[in-house]
Scaffold this motif. Sequence first.
Motif, PDB file in Angstrom:
ATOM      1  N   THR A  60       0.931  -1.298   0.165  1.00 17.28           N
ATOM      2  CA  THR A  60      -0.094   0.034  -0.026  1.00 17.28           C
ATOM      3  C   THR A  60       0.847   1.378   0.098  1.00 17.28           C
ATOM      4  O   THR A  60       0.373   2.419   0.267  1.00 17.28           O
ATOM      5  CB  THR A  60      -1.088   0.186   1.181  1.00 17.28           C
ATOM      6  N   PHE A  61       2.019   1.122  -0.435  1.00 22.35           N
ATOM      7  CA  PHE A  61       3.167   2.399  -0.277  1.00 22.35           C
ATOM      8  C   PHE A  61       2.395   3.378  -1.045  1.00 22.35           C
ATOM      9  O   PHE A  61       2.876   4.557  -0.699  1.00 22.35           O
ATOM     10  CB  PHE A  61       4.330   1.793  -0.925  1.00 22.35           C
ATOM     11  N   ILE A  62       1.844   3.201  -2.142  1.00 22.63           N
ATOM     12  CA  ILE A  62       1.438   4.732  -2.920  1.00 22.63           C
ATOM     13  C   ILE A  62       0.598   5.378  -2.144  1.00 22.63           C
ATOM     14  O   ILE A  62       0.525   6.703  -2.489  1.00 22.63           O
ATOM     15  CB  ILE A  62       0.775   3.972  -4.399  1.00 22.63           C
ATOM     16  N   ILE A  63      -0.284   4.945  -1.179  1.00 19.94           N
ATOM     17  CA  ILE A  63      -1.342   5.703  -0.588  1.00 19.94           C
ATOM     18  C   ILE A  63      -0.490   6.617   0.373  1.00 19.94           C
ATOM     19  O   ILE A  63      -0.789   8.029   0.296  1.00 19.94           O
ATOM     20  CB  ILE A  63      -2.083   4.903   0.344  1.00 19.94           C
ATOM     21  N   TRP A 481     -12.067   9.325   3.694  1.00 21.09           N
ATOM     22  CA  TRP A 481     -11.852  10.239   2.822  1.00 21.09           C
ATOM     23  C   TRP A 481     -10.904   9.772   1.268  1.00 21.09           C
ATOM     24  O   TRP A 481     -10.415   8.616   1.323  1.00 21.09           O
ATOM     25  CB  TRP A 481     -10.765  11.119   3.500  1.00 21.09           C
ATOM     26  N   PRO A 482     -11.439  10.207   0.350  1.00 21.80           N
ATOM     27  CA  PRO A 482     -10.624   9.743  -0.918  1.00 21.80           C
ATOM     28  C   PRO A 482      -9.417  10.410  -1.074  1.00 21.80           C
ATOM     29  O   PRO A 482      -9.030  11.215  -0.410  1.00 21.80           O
ATOM     30  CB  PRO A 482     -11.655  10.523  -2.127  1.00 21.80           C
ATOM     31  N   MET A 483      -8.537   9.782  -1.915  1.00 19.53           N
ATOM     32  CA  MET A 483      -6.999  10.240  -2.254  1.00 19.53           C
ATOM     33  C   MET A 483      -6.947  11.392  -3.019  1.00 19.53           C
ATOM     34  O   MET A 483      -5.840  12.055  -3.049  1.00 19.53           O
ATOM     35  CB  MET A 483      -6.240   8.900  -2.798  1.00 19.53           C
ATOM     36  N   LEU A 484      -8.030  11.936  -3.522  1.00 19.74           N
ATOM     37  CA  LEU A 484      -7.926  13.115  -4.430  1.00 19.74           C
ATOM     38  C   LEU A 484      -9.212  13.929  -3.752  1.00 19.74           C
ATOM     39  O   LEU A 484      -9.981  13.870  -3.147  1.00 19.74           O
ATOM     40  CB  LEU A 484      -8.088  12.816  -5.766  1.00 19.74           C
TER      41      LEU A 484
END
Length: 528
Positions: A60-63, A481-484
């Motif tokens: 999940t590194f990208i989060i 919450w969304p990532m954007l």
Amino acid sequence: MENAVELDRWDKQPSQVEVHDEQALGRVGKKQVLKRRFGFLSIVGFSCTILATWEGMLSTFIIPFENGGPAGTVYSFLVVWIGTFSSFLTLSELVSMAPTSGGQYHWVSILSPKWCHKYISFLTGWLIVIGWIGAFSSTSYLSASQIQGLVVLNRDSYDATAWQTVLLYWAVVGFAVFFNTVVSTFLPKFEGFVLILHVIGFFAIMIPLLYLGDKNSASDVFTVFINDGGFQTQGLSFLVGLTGSMFAFTGVDAAVHMSEEIHDAEKVVPVSILTSVVINGMLGFAMVLSTLFTMTDPDAALESATGYPFMQVFLTATGSKAGSTVMAAIVPVLVLATAVGCLASASRMMWSFARDRGLPGWRVLSRVNSEAVPHWAIIVVTVAAVLLALIILGSAAVLNDVISLAVSALYSSYLISAALLLWRRCVGSIRLASEVSATTILNTTGTPLAWGPFRVPGVLGIAVNIFTVAYLAIGVFFSFWPMLLHPDASTMNWAVVGTVGTSLICTIYYMVWGRAEYTGPVVETVYN
């Protein structure tokens, strides 16, 4: 035998422990149904491989990186590590009081005010069930998609399709079912073996990564923040990115739901939980730093066709497809093992909740087979995961959604339990065990509350509980919450639909039917 060796660590003979375990379970109103196959070492292995923190951080590194950057990833990990340790200090106190497979919903029932204890306990039970189905599904998805990522890493022409991911996902689910049914008696030994792989795999990745890879400077790692989500402030972006690190620490309560299969559970479970948090935290933090220091081309890593930045980081560091493939293959193998434990924990939770009449079809779901394995609960969890694959794999944002669902549902159950314990502690309604007769039934519906062998005493205990409630409240809030900042349908965080939808369905079900059947944890035996 393995368990006998492990039990010697607690200075008890197996026969004495078995009697003590039945008495401890009977004192909270439950009969011994499942077989106690786990000792200290095997349940530590189970807890460590369910957490799988360093594997989870790579997955999940990208989060946290996109909403936090290198520095945000480091500091979010530390915040979550401290918050998780505090949270499970609190839950360890509770499992020591009532070491049952029901865990949070049992504790909520006995800690809540009498006028609302049934409903809050019922809601908590449903949240745990959906949370563990989400955890099982997400780990199965991670393993399947990472296997596809390995193929992409080696064949640029390979076009990964959704139906191929579905088949791999089902294969992972099938492997987990096999170990939980056909060879269920070997599950403790399997978890002990996976613990060894968990540690060896860590060094097998970290050593070549640091030895062969170019290095970023310390300032690049510890001072650079990123806000790719476009949020108004870097602090808000950091809090949104916490979800990735939180997922890597989600699931420590797996050992709680295995309590009725663990020798000397009221002592062993708290120690195993905290041990696994410490071990996984150290390994996870080291892996985060190793990855960030060798991630010299962040854009290439984040845009990797594999879907997983760590695979590109390994390739850049080693300069070898074969070497990076061997290193990267360790991760989906260990995530596959995590899926085995997730199914075990999810099925025990479902079985326990059915035993207390909290689910439709509870008469069937509460049955066990000749090996004392809740086979019907395993079947239902498996079917739910198989069907969920058809829905979740239709979205490019599936990983974030399923991760957020597991985090929000399970963290909500932790939050409710911790808040009620804090309230009961502050009003002084929990006695010392020495103040209650040894023949009195405790810590179940309508009975006195008493501390178990493990607790954090005095003001320190209150401080830990307060910090836990604050951390979990923040975690639950930002898991939706969304990532954007401005998401579209594909990037929206739909976890709120799963969590709130489950709560609404369960509330309607409770009002129409459940309240007539569910009265909280059923007292199955009179302790004497």
